[in-house]
Design an enzyme around this catalytic site. Structure first.
Site, PDB file in Angstrom:
ATOM      1  N   VAL A  52      62.338  -2.823  54.055  1.00 49.30           N
ATOM      2  CA  VAL A  52      61.876  -2.368  55.376  1.00 49.30           C
ATOM      3  C   VAL A  52      63.005  -1.539  55.983  1.00 49.30           C
ATOM      4  CG1 VAL A  52      60.163  -4.093  56.047  1.00 49.30           C
ATOM      5  CG2 VAL A  52      62.584  -4.612  56.273  1.00 49.30           C
ATOM      6  N   ALA A  55      62.788   3.643  60.603  1.00 49.01           N
ATOM      7  CA  ALA A  55      62.985   4.575  61.709  1.00 49.01           C
ATOM      8  C   ALA A  55      64.476   4.816  61.870  1.00 49.01           C
ATOM      9  CB  ALA A  55      62.420   3.994  62.996  1.00 49.01           C
ATOM     10  N   LYS A  83      60.495  11.826  64.619  1.00 50.85           N
ATOM     11  CA  LYS A  83      60.576  10.831  65.689  1.00 50.85           C
ATOM     12  C   LYS A  83      61.310  11.457  66.869  1.00 50.85           C
ATOM     13  CE  LYS A  83      62.916   6.501  66.791  1.00 50.85           C
ATOM     14  NZ  LYS A  83      63.797   5.439  66.314  1.00 50.85           N
TER      15      LYS A  83
HETATM   16  C1  LIG Z   1      62.646  -6.531  59.623  1.00 49.87           C
HETATM   17  C2  LIG Z   1      63.596  -5.406  59.488  1.00 49.87           C
HETATM   18  C3  LIG Z   1      63.281  -4.151  60.012  1.00 49.87           C
HETATM   19  C4  LIG Z   1      64.197  -3.103  59.935  1.00 49.87           C
HETATM   20  N1  LIG Z   1      63.907  -1.891  60.502  1.00 49.87           N
HETATM   21  C5  LIG Z   1      64.855  -0.931  60.526  1.00 49.87           C
HETATM   22  C6  LIG Z   1      64.612   0.317  61.163  1.00 49.87           C
HETATM   23  O1  LIG Z   1      63.525   0.603  61.663  1.00 49.87           O
HETATM   24  N2  LIG Z   1      65.614   1.215  61.186  1.00 49.87           N
HETATM   25  C7  LIG Z   1      66.834   0.969  60.620  1.00 49.87           C
HETATM   26  O2  LIG Z   1      67.726   1.805  60.717  1.00 49.87           O
HETATM   27  N3  LIG Z   1      67.054  -0.181  59.950  1.00 49.87           N
HETATM   28  C8  LIG Z   1      66.108  -1.137  59.907  1.00 49.87           C
HETATM   29  N4  LIG Z   1      66.353  -2.301  59.240  1.00 49.87           N
HETATM   30  C9  LIG Z   1      67.583  -2.465  58.483  1.00 49.87           C
HETATM   31  C10 LIG Z   1      67.478  -1.796  57.132  1.00 49.87           C
HETATM   32  O3  LIG Z   1      66.369  -2.279  56.415  1.00 49.87           O
HETATM   33  C11 LIG Z   1      68.731  -2.083  56.334  1.00 49.87           C
HETATM   34  O4  LIG Z   1      69.839  -1.788  57.128  1.00 49.87           O
HETATM   35  C12 LIG Z   1      68.783  -1.234  55.120  1.00 49.87           C
HETATM   36  O5  LIG Z   1      67.633  -1.333  54.376  1.00 49.87           O
HETATM   37  C13 LIG Z   1      69.986  -1.567  54.292  1.00 49.87           C
HETATM   38  O6  LIG Z   1      69.804  -2.688  53.521  1.00 49.87           O
HETATM   39  P1  LIG Z   1      70.941  -2.999  52.464  1.00 49.87           P
HETATM   40  O7  LIG Z   1      71.026  -1.879  51.512  1.00 49.87           O
HETATM   41  O8  LIG Z   1      72.174  -3.407  53.181  1.00 49.87           O
HETATM   42  O9  LIG Z   1      70.406  -4.317  51.752  1.00 49.87           O
HETATM   43  P2  LIG Z   1      69.196  -4.514  50.699  1.00 49.87           P
HETATM   44  O10 LIG Z   1      68.095  -3.565  50.891  1.00 49.87           O
HETATM   45  O11 LIG Z   1      68.870  -5.983  50.766  1.00 49.87           O
HETATM   46  O12 LIG Z   1      69.850  -4.193  49.286  1.00 49.87           O
HETATM   47  C14 LIG Z   1      70.659  -5.129  48.631  1.00 49.87           C
HETATM   48  C15 LIG Z   1      70.957  -4.631  47.220  1.00 49.87           C
HETATM   49  O13 LIG Z   1      71.851  -5.535  46.605  1.00 49.87           O
HETATM   50  C16 LIG Z   1      71.370  -5.856  45.317  1.00 49.87           C
HETATM   51  N5  LIG Z   1      71.845  -7.187  44.948  1.00 49.87           N
HETATM   52  C17 LIG Z   1      71.869  -8.311  45.721  1.00 49.87           C
HETATM   53  N6  LIG Z   1      72.349  -9.344  45.000  1.00 49.87           N
HETATM   54  C18 LIG Z   1      72.644  -8.854  43.779  1.00 49.87           C
HETATM   55  C19 LIG Z   1      73.175  -9.418  42.578  1.00 49.87           C
HETATM   56  N7  LIG Z   1      73.476 -10.718  42.470  1.00 49.87           N
HETATM   57  N8  LIG Z   1      73.307  -8.606  41.519  1.00 49.87           N
HETATM   58  C20 LIG Z   1      73.008  -7.297  41.554  1.00 49.87           C
HETATM   59  N9  LIG Z   1      72.519  -6.712  42.665  1.00 49.87           N
HETATM   60  C21 LIG Z   1      72.334  -7.478  43.745  1.00 49.87           C
HETATM   61  C22 LIG Z   1      69.856  -5.779  45.446  1.00 49.87           C
HETATM   62  O14 LIG Z   1      69.237  -5.620  44.198  1.00 49.87           O
HETATM   63  C23 LIG Z   1      69.728  -4.540  46.320  1.00 49.87           C
HETATM   64  O15 LIG Z   1      69.817  -3.390  45.503  1.00 49.87           O
HETATM   65  C24 LIG Z   1      65.439  -3.333  59.286  1.00 49.87           C
HETATM   66  C25 LIG Z   1      65.729  -4.568  58.712  1.00 49.87           C
HETATM   67  C26 LIG Z   1      64.830  -5.602  58.821  1.00 49.87           C
HETATM   68  C27 LIG Z   1      65.174  -6.936  58.214  1.00 49.87           C
END
Ligand SMILES: Cc1cc2nc3c(=O)[nH]c(=O)nc-3n(C[C@H](O)[C@H](O)[C@H](O)COP(=O)(O)OP(=O)(O)OC[C@H]3O[C@@H](n4cnc5c(N)ncnc54)[C@H](O)[C@@H]3O)c2cc1C
Length: 505
Positions: A52, A55, A83
């Site tokens: 997710v 935006a 937006k």
């Molecule tokens: C409900 C919700 C709504 C949101 N809406 C917005 C929005 O509208 N606008 C906005 O700017 N942000 C929003 N966000 C935040 C946004 O989704 C995140 O900031 C963004 O997606 C970044 O996520 P990430 O890459 O940090 O983590 P994740 O997407 O969780 O990625 C984690 C990565 O780590 C890897 N990984 C984890 N453990 C291991 C392991 N043991 N071995 C190998 N790989 C591993 C996974 O495979 C994955 O590739 C929202 C978040 C939430 C929860």
């Protein structure tokens, strides 16, 4: 060329390939191309991403530009729409609506900020609605869109836009970008993290298939769990659930249907939280952010399904989160970016922006093999400021509500706020003045939109506004409103603009 006294980092390892991992990889691939540094990203399809986050804020366009990405290509490939701001429904009270746009309101006259002139006219029963002085708002509420123009004499020069987009497609897009620039992607689940016994520095990652990935600097983009920064280094978390009590989300995409393609996000207050609606080209993203102490997961999911404006395209998915930030985003040789560094509910779409800031700060503070502690300290100081800055702006929304209809709203409204936020609210209510630090993310226009939109009517304004004859100011503001109204009706429909310039295939 690197300076002879430097011992540059040779190997950077990024753990995680969500939005954070691939934005970091793209940034490093663009700016380290002349350096003798290899970058490896490890991700696990088995674990997947949060999926997710759709935006953005306006500064994402700068990030893409910095990478040399063409805007129309980005929009086509990520099913994006434009937006212009966020519409807040039912926040002040049920039935009320207000708009937080990007871009400025009106124009300053002499040394005095625009909004003091407007407040002066308001005190005399004139001046109209603040919305009429912001072209983004007028365009958005008419479902129109235009990109900004360079001619500073045109009201279209003040336009500012962000995007709604499919974050998974964006990560995929950046993966292609980064791999084409030499980043190595390794698929596999990290099962063990190795450390130097004395310093605790991370030295390598072991994967489930037996591979070992060694590195000098590790970027933890592993999501909420913080595989390196927390599970390995036990860095600690600063918990803000007392200030922002929502701790869950339920999300579901829906069919777009026949409703107009709105160039804005909608945030509607609900019984125990609020609901987002984000229109993309191929579907609409929806979710209910709520406090689990005030509503069950099933009730929240049902409330969401009951209020979709198109058929649900999947089963609702519940996501748990803890609002706060990591005590230190940089600990030893690990730097956390994205959800691993902290999380604030997406009320103002700030998480991807915080990733972007993290990547830029990382590039600015990139250490060499000496890992000067002062670099980490500076990175941590700035990161703490960035998260606290966003936190206070989000808290503002909850404090200003006049809703008393459920326990959730009564609790939020009367809960405490930070001293700096309380002082700012009181100063604005008494004098109309806003003093915004240059490093703050949300500028005067944003504070003005939320403070006035949610019902604060300042009791005064800057006396400098009285230096000009009232009639002159009145005419100037009528001219500003008229120019905006005239410019708005000449701009195309949002959906038509996309169909013409950047429709996804
Ligand atoms: C409900 C919700 C709504 C949101 N809406 C917005 C929005 O509208 N606008 C906005 O700017 N942000 C929003 N966000 C935040 C946004 O989704 C995140 O900031 C963004 O997606 C970044 O996520 P990430 O890459 O940090 O983590 P994740 O997407 O969780 O990625 C984690 C990565 O780590 C890897 N990984 C984890 N453990 C291991 C392991 N043991 N071995 C190998 N790989 C591993 C996974 O495979 C994955 O590739 C929202 C978040 C939430 C929860």
């Amino acid at each position: 060329m690197t300076s002879p006294s430097r011992r540059p980092i040779r190997n950077i390892v990024i753990a995680g390939g969500g939005t954070a991992g691939w934005m970091t990889a793209a940034g490093l691939s663009r700016f380290l191309r002349e350096q003798p540094t290899t970058v490896t990203l490890v991700e696990s399809d088995e674990i997947g991403t949060i999926g997710v986050g759709e935006a953005s804020l306006t500064l994402l366009a700068h990030f893409n530009h910095m990478l040399g990405i063409d805007e129309a290509d980005f929009i086509r490939k990520t099913q994006a729409t434009f937006k212009l701001g966020i519409q807040f429904n039912d926040w002040r009270h049920k039935g009320h609506s207000c708009f937080h746009p990007f871009g400025r309101y009106g124009q300053n006259i002499d040394l005095c900020e625009f909004h003091h002139h407007w407040l002066r006219l308001r005190a005399a029963g004139q001046g109209g609605s603040l919305d009429d002085y912001n072209l983004n708002t007028v365009l958005a509420l008419g479902n129109r869109f235009s990109p900004p123009v360079k001619d500073l004499g045109s009201p279209l020069s003040g336009l500012a836009h962000a995007y709604h987009f499919d974050a998974s497609l964006y990560a995929r897009y950046l993966r292609d970008y980064a791999e084409a620039r030499g980043i190595t992607r390794v698929e596999g689940r990290i099962v063990e993290v190795h450390q130097q016994p004395e310093s605790g520095f991370v030295t390598g990652l072991s994967l489930k298939d037996g591979q070992r990935i060694d590195g000098d600097l590790f970027i933890d983009c592993s999501g909420f769990r913080g595989l390196l920064i927390e599970e390995t280094l036990k860095t600690g978390y600063v918990d803000w659930t007392g200030l922002l009590p929502c701790d869950r989300a339920v999300a579901v995409p829906s069919r777009r249907g026949d409703s107009p393609l709105t160039p804005y996000t909608r945030a509607t207050a609900r019984e125990a939280g609020w609901q987002w609606r984000i229109p993309l080209q191929h579907r609409t993203g929806n979710g209910y952010i709520y406090a689990s102490g005030h509503i069950s997961d099933d009730q929240a999911a049902q409330a969401l399904l009951d209020t979709l404006d198109g058929e649900a395209l999947a089963d609702p998915r519940v996501i748990r989160f803890f609002t706060g930030r990591r005590a230190k985003a940089w600990n030893r040789n690990v730097v956390a970016i994205g959800l691993a560094a902290g999380f604030l509910e997406p009320l103002e779409s700030t998480s991807i922006h915080l990733i972007q800031k993290g990547v830029v700060k990382l590039l600015q503070c990139l250490p060499d093999m000496d890992f000067a502690p002062s670099l980490a300290d500076e990175f941590n100081r700035q990161t703490a400021f960035d998260y606290e800055d966003v936190r206070d702006f989000l808290v503002l929304h909850y404090k200003l509500t006049q809703r008393e209809d459920t326990e959730f709203w009564r609790y939020n409204r009367h809960d405490t706020v930070s001293d700096s936020l309380r002082d700012r609210m009181e100063l604005f209510a008494a004098t109309g003045r806003l003093f915004i630090n240059e490093h703050e993310l949300f500028k005067t226009a944003s504070w003005l939109a939320i403070l006035t939109g949610f019902g604060i009517e300042p009791r005064g304004y800057d006396p400098m506004a009285d230096a000009l004859p009232f009639a002159d100011v009145s005419h100037a503001l009528i001219r500003m409103r008229t120019m905006i109204a005239q410019a708005a009706v000449q701009q195309p429909d949002h959906a038509a603009f996309i169909a013409r310039h950047c429709a996804a295939h």
